[in-house]
Motif scaffolding. Structure first.
Motif, PDB file in Angstrom:
ATOM      1  N   ILE A 110       1.039  -1.015   0.000  1.00 52.51           N
ATOM      2  CA  ILE A 110       0.025  -0.047   0.072  1.00 52.51           C
ATOM      3  C   ILE A 110       0.883   1.284  -0.204  1.00 52.51           C
ATOM      4  CG2 ILE A 110      -1.620   1.413   1.277  1.00 52.51           C
ATOM      5  CD1 ILE A 110      -3.017  -1.025   0.186  1.00 52.51           C
ATOM      6  N   ARG A 111       1.767   1.436   0.850  1.00 51.72           N
ATOM      7  CA  ARG A 111       2.761   2.438   0.914  1.00 51.72           C
ATOM      8  C   ARG A 111       3.389   2.959  -0.225  1.00 51.72           C
ATOM      9  NH1 ARG A 111       2.877   7.327   3.179  1.00 51.72           N
ATOM     10  NH2 ARG A 111       2.292   6.398   5.298  1.00 51.72           N
ATOM     11  N   SER A 112       4.076   2.002  -1.040  1.00 55.69           N
ATOM     12  CA  SER A 112       4.655   2.013  -2.249  1.00 55.69           C
ATOM     13  C   SER A 112       3.615   2.453  -3.313  1.00 55.69           C
ATOM     14  CB  SER A 112       5.306   0.593  -2.735  1.00 55.69           C
ATOM     15  OG  SER A 112       6.230   0.130  -1.816  1.00 55.69           O
ATOM     16  N   MET A 113       2.332   1.882  -3.455  1.00 49.27           N
ATOM     17  CA  MET A 113       1.304   2.317  -4.460  1.00 49.27           C
ATOM     18  C   MET A 113       0.937   3.674  -3.981  1.00 49.27           C
ATOM     19  SD  MET A 113       0.526   0.493  -6.741  1.00 49.27           S
ATOM     20  CE  MET A 113      -0.861   1.499  -7.257  1.00 49.27           C
ATOM     21  N   SER A 114       0.939   4.326  -2.747  1.00 51.68           N
ATOM     22  CA  SER A 114       0.588   5.653  -2.465  1.00 51.68           C
ATOM     23  C   SER A 114       1.767   6.503  -3.050  1.00 51.68           C
ATOM     24  CB  SER A 114       0.275   5.783  -1.037  1.00 51.68           C
ATOM     25  OG  SER A 114       0.296   7.026  -0.493  1.00 51.68           O
ATOM     26  N   ASP A 115       3.052   6.062  -2.788  1.00 53.36           N
ATOM     27  CA  ASP A 115       4.134   6.725  -3.175  1.00 53.36           C
ATOM     28  C   ASP A 115       3.681   7.042  -4.940  1.00 53.36           C
ATOM     29  OD1 ASP A 115       4.878   7.135  -0.634  1.00 53.36           O
ATOM     30  OD2 ASP A 115       6.464   5.330  -0.874  1.00 53.36           O
ATOM     31  N   ILE A 116       3.601   5.924  -5.472  1.00 49.80           N
ATOM     32  CA  ILE A 116       3.696   5.923  -6.919  1.00 49.80           C
ATOM     33  C   ILE A 116       2.487   7.094  -7.548  1.00 49.80           C
ATOM     34  CG2 ILE A 116       3.323   4.671  -8.993  1.00 49.80           C
ATOM     35  CD1 ILE A 116       4.690   2.525  -7.960  1.00 49.80           C
ATOM     36  N   ILE A 118       1.407   9.453  -5.812  1.00 49.27           N
ATOM     37  CA  ILE A 118       1.726  11.025  -5.389  1.00 49.27           C
ATOM     38  C   ILE A 118       2.703  11.361  -6.564  1.00 49.27           C
ATOM     39  CG2 ILE A 118       3.162  12.269  -3.878  1.00 49.27           C
ATOM     40  CD1 ILE A 118       0.347  11.547  -3.199  1.00 49.27           C
ATOM     41  N   ASP A 119       3.731  10.669  -6.987  1.00 52.38           N
ATOM     42  CA  ASP A 119       4.697  10.713  -7.923  1.00 52.38           C
ATOM     43  C   ASP A 119       4.042  11.275  -9.438  1.00 52.38           C
ATOM     44  OD1 ASP A 119       6.930  10.523  -6.138  1.00 52.38           O
ATOM     45  OD2 ASP A 119       7.510   8.782  -6.757  1.00 52.38           O
TER      46      ASP A 119
END
Length: 175
Positions: A110-116, A118-119
């Motif tokens: 989830i956190r990695s998907m959130s970062d993507i 946002i990017d």
């Protein structure tokens, strides 16, 4: 609709040291699935190439999809070569490709998907583009933006007028 291409028909064997992981893949594979992948490659051989982007400046092939195949070939089988197909897209489109490939198969952190998300938003992608290109629903994109806690994640989001109506009704400015 885009013209259909077939990078899978142009597979090349690349020296293992010329293939590198990307730094944005949110996909993780549990130990039992990694063991199954090793067994599959051992019994069936390499049935799918690793999808890569060729970085001319670094003379390296960056993994877009197939990181775990690449890892098994490199670390377990100690292969001297990796079969790759190459796509030529800018970074934001490669990120989209990685997500589409992964989502078609499994789950993401989830956190990695959130970062993507946002990017991609910072790169100018609208919520609608993110939904369309990553195969997501709008509420999923919004939830992933909320996880980040960054107010700029919603800078381009158009909110309904209901908040303004609520605010004017219950929070009238005192004079």
């Amino acid at each position: 609709m885009n013209k259909l291409t077939f990078p899978c028909l142009d597979v090349k064997l690349v020296p293992t040291e010329k293939v590198v992981a990307n730094d944005y893949n949110p996909n993780k594979v549990a130990t039992p699935e990694m063991k199954l992948l090793k067994l599959s490659i051992e019994l069936d051989g390499v049935t799918m190439p690793v999808v890569t982007y060729y970085d001319k400046d670094r003379d390296l092939y960056e993994v877009v999809d197939g990181f775990h195949r690449y890892t098994v070939l490199k670390d377990y089988f100690k292969s001297d070569v990796i079969p790759v197909s190459v796509i030529d897209k800018p970074l934001d489109e490669r990120m989209g490709s990685t997500i589409r490939h992964n989502r078609a198969r499994g789950t993401h952190q989830i956190r990695s998907m959130s970062d993507i998300v946002i990017d991609l938003s910072k790169d100018g992608w609208s919520d609608e583009e993110i939904c369309k290109k990553l195969g997501m629903e709008l509420d999923e994109v919004i939830r992933l933006k909320q996880i980040s806690g960054l107010k700029e994640a919603f800078a381009n989001h158009e909110f309904s007028k209901s908040w303004e109506e609520f605010e004017s009704k219950y929070y009238k400015e005192e004079k």
